[in-house]
Design a protein around this motif. Structure first.
Motif, short mmCIF file in Angstrom:
data_model
loop_
_atom_site.label_atom_id
_atom_site.label_comp_id
_atom_site.label_asym_id
_atom_site.label_seq_id
_atom_site.Cartn_x
_atom_site.Cartn_y
_atom_site.Cartn_z
N LEU A 94 0.85 -1.19 0.00
CA LEU A 94 0.00 0.00 0.00
C LEU A 94 0.88 1.23 0.00
CD1 LEU A 94 -2.61 -1.15 2.66
CD2 LEU A 94 -2.73 -1.36 0.17
N GLU A 95 0.51 2.22 -0.80
CA GLU A 95 1.35 3.41 -0.90
C GLU A 95 0.72 4.67 -0.33
OE1 GLU A 95 3.28 4.00 -4.57
OE2 GLU A 95 4.07 1.97 -4.61
N LYS A 113 -19.26 -2.99 -8.41
CA LYS A 113 -18.14 -2.88 -9.34
C LYS A 113 -16.84 -3.52 -8.85
CE LYS A 113 -19.68 1.17 -11.80
NZ LYS A 113 -19.34 2.49 -12.30
N ARG A 114 -16.70 -3.71 -7.57
CA ARG A 114 -15.44 -4.21 -7.03
C ARG A 114 -15.20 -5.67 -7.41
NH1 ARG A 114 -18.23 -4.92 -1.52
NH2 ARG A 114 -18.83 -7.10 -1.73
N ILE A 115 -13.96 -6.07 -7.28
CA ILE A 115 -13.58 -7.48 -7.37
C ILE A 115 -12.97 -7.83 -6.02
CG2 ILE A 115 -12.11 -9.18 -8.47
CD1 ILE A 115 -12.25 -7.44 -11.01
N ARG A 116 -13.58 -8.76 -5.33
CA ARG A 116 -13.11 -9.16 -3.99
C ARG A 116 -12.33 -10.46 -4.11
NH1 ARG A 116 -17.12 -8.74 0.81
NH2 ARG A 116 -16.22 -6.67 0.75
N VAL A 117 -11.12 -10.44 -3.58
CA VAL A 117 -10.26 -11.63 -3.58
C VAL A 117 -10.01 -12.01 -2.13
CG1 VAL A 117 -8.03 -12.59 -4.25
CG2 VAL A 117 -9.19 -10.95 -5.76
N GLY A 132 -10.55 -2.10 -6.99
CA GLY A 132 -11.38 -1.17 -7.75
C GLY A 132 -10.73 -0.87 -9.09
N LYS A 133 -10.92 0.33 -9.55
CA LYS A 133 -10.37 0.69 -10.86
C LYS A 133 -8.90 1.07 -10.73
CE LYS A 133 -11.70 5.58 -10.77
NZ LYS A 133 -12.49 6.60 -11.42
N GLY A 134 -8.24 1.10 -11.87
CA GLY A 134 -6.85 1.53 -11.91
C GLY A 134 -6.76 3.04 -11.79
N ALA A 135 -5.68 3.52 -11.23
CA ALA A 135 -5.47 4.96 -11.09
C ALA A 135 -5.09 5.55 -12.45
CB ALA A 135 -4.37 5.23 -10.07
N SER A 136 -5.16 6.86 -12.55
CA SER A 136 -4.85 7.53 -13.81
C SER A 136 -3.39 7.38 -14.19
CB SER A 136 -5.23 9.00 -13.73
OG SER A 136 -4.52 9.62 -12.68
N HIS A 140 -1.01 2.08 -10.58
CA HIS A 140 -1.59 1.79 -9.27
C HIS A 140 -3.04 1.37 -9.44
CE1 HIS A 140 1.68 4.67 -8.51
NE2 HIS A 140 1.89 3.95 -7.45
N THR A 141 -3.54 0.66 -8.44
CA THR A 141 -4.94 0.25 -8.43
C THR A 141 -5.52 0.61 -7.07
OG1 THR A 141 -4.45 -1.61 -9.89
CG2 THR A 141 -6.49 -1.74 -8.64
N PHE A 142 -6.75 1.08 -7.06
CA PHE A 142 -7.40 1.41 -5.82
C PHE A 142 -7.86 0.11 -5.14
CE2 PHE A 142 -8.18 5.23 -8.44
CZ PHE A 142 -7.48 6.14 -7.66
N VAL A 143 -7.52 -0.05 -3.87
CA VAL A 143 -7.88 -1.26 -3.13
C VAL A 143 -8.45 -0.86 -1.78
CG1 VAL A 143 -6.13 -2.70 -4.24
CG2 VAL A 143 -5.60 -1.59 -2.08
N ARG A 144 -9.19 -1.79 -1.19
CA ARG A 144 -9.70 -1.60 0.17
C ARG A 144 -9.42 -2.89 0.94
NH1 ARG A 144 -15.46 -0.38 0.03
NH2 ARG A 144 -15.60 -2.54 -0.53
N LEU A 145 -8.89 -2.72 2.13
CA LEU A 145 -8.63 -3.87 2.99
C LEU A 145 -9.91 -4.27 3.69
CD1 LEU A 145 -5.27 -2.69 4.57
CD2 LEU A 145 -5.62 -4.13 2.56
#
Length: 147
Positions: A94-95, A113-117, A132-136, A140-145
């Motif tokens: 995580l950055e 919309k999310r993909i849960r792994v 989530g989606k990729g950053a601009s 990077h990709t947006f993630v949630r723990l």
């Protein structure tokens, strides 16, 4: 007389510039008021299940005697591709914190919309990450723990 005044002005200006540089160099580069969680690399030994969930479908892979198979059908999978997915989730770094507001929709982290792994050892959930989606930046990709 004019040259002495000019010399004094130059010295004062140089002193102000030097003081401003010292001030800027001594300032902390860290302007964040939060701590980004550090995810320890996950021990992959003993993983039994990998579950990938999207809005209306779930794919479950089970590790049966070292071979990943599609569950419940038992179809074999490409071991290298599954290992790449496990490695990616297991060594995620995580950055930066993007939001505390809970506004998930703009990052495609909402339930539709999310993909849960999720990775399991037996019945114990070892790691769960929502993608989530990729950053601009495309790096990077947006993630949630989980929590």
């Amino acid at each position: 007389m004019a040259s002495k005044k000019l010399t004094k002005e130059v010295i004062i200006i140089l002193a102000v510039i030097a003081a401003a540089l010292v001030f800027l160099l001594l300032q902390s580069n860290q302007h964040t008021h939060y701590t980004v969680p550090i995810l320890e690399p996950m021990d992959q030994k003993g993983l039994t299940r990998l579950v990938v969930e999207k809005t209306d479908e779930t794919v479950t892979l089970e590790n049966r005697d070292g071979q990943w198979v599609l569950s419940p059908q038992g179809f074999p999978t490409d071991k290298e591709k599954v290992q790449k997915a496990v490695d990616a989730v297991g060594s995620l770094k995580l950055e930066e914190l993007i939001s505390r507001s809970g506004n998930e929709a703009i990052y495609d982290l909402s339930a539709d919309k999310r993909i849960r792994v999720s990775l399991y050892k037996g019945d114990k959930l070892v790691r769960q990450i929502d993608f989530g989606k990729g950053a601009s930046t495309y790096r990077h990709t947006f993630v949630r723990l989980k929590d």
